[in-house]
Scaffold this active site. Structure first.
Site: not given
Ligand code: DQA
Length: 144
Positions: A10-11, A18, A23, A73, A76, A79, A86, A100, A102-104, A109, A113
């Site tokens: 998501p997002n 964003r 990011y 990725n 959210a 978390h 599963d 897995e 993550h960009i950040s 943070r 997270r």
């Molecule tokens: C994220 C880190 C997550 O905490 C956050 O909710 C995201 C992006 C990242 O790529 O850094 O949406 O997965």
């Protein structure tokens, strides 16, 4: 040609606009281009994004059914989504890589997270390198 599923939660469809301080300024199409260039024809990049937990889970089933490696990725969902965890476990239990990314760096943070419910069932985790997190994961998948 073999393919890799690059799944985004998501997002992440809003990358580019964003929180660019967190990011970066590039969008998912730029990520697709970078990964496609890196793959250099060795593997097909099947990059997708959804805000829908059920759809993301169905894509992990698809990975199992087609024996396709996954770069994920979970955004959210990382978390708190035990359902996604599963489904991710089905991928790695099938002997397929699931990396897995993550960009950040979530550990640098907010406290919420710092927990990933996905990491324990992932093959590995790469975080904090911007789009290079995905590029490093792709190198690993190609190597595997
Ligand atoms: C994220 C880190 C997550 O905490 C956050 O909710 C995201 C992006 C990242 O790529 O850094 O949406 O997965």
């Amino acid at each position: 040609m073999a393919s890799v599923l690059v799944l985004n939660g998501p997002n992440l469809g809003r990358l580019g606009s964003r929180e660019p301080d967190v990011y970066g300024a590039q969008d998912l199409e730029a990520l697709r281009s970078a990964l496609t260039a890196d793959a250099a024809g060795a593997i097909e990049i099947d990059l997708r994004q959804t805000n829908d937990e059920a759809e993301l889970i169905s894509w992990l089933y698809e990975a199992v059914d087609t024996a396709t490696p996954v770069i994920l990725n979970p955004a959210a969902f990382t978390h708190y989504s035990y359902a996604l965890r599963d489904a991710a476990a089905l991928v790695t239990k099938a002997g397929l890589p699931l990396i897995e990314v993550h960009i950040s760096n979530p550990h640098a943070r907010e406290t919420f997270r710092h927990t990933s419910v996905i990491s324990a069932v992932a093959s590995g985790v790469i975080a904090g390198f911007g789009f290079d997190s995905y590029r490093l994961a792709l190198r690993s998948v190609i190597g595997l």
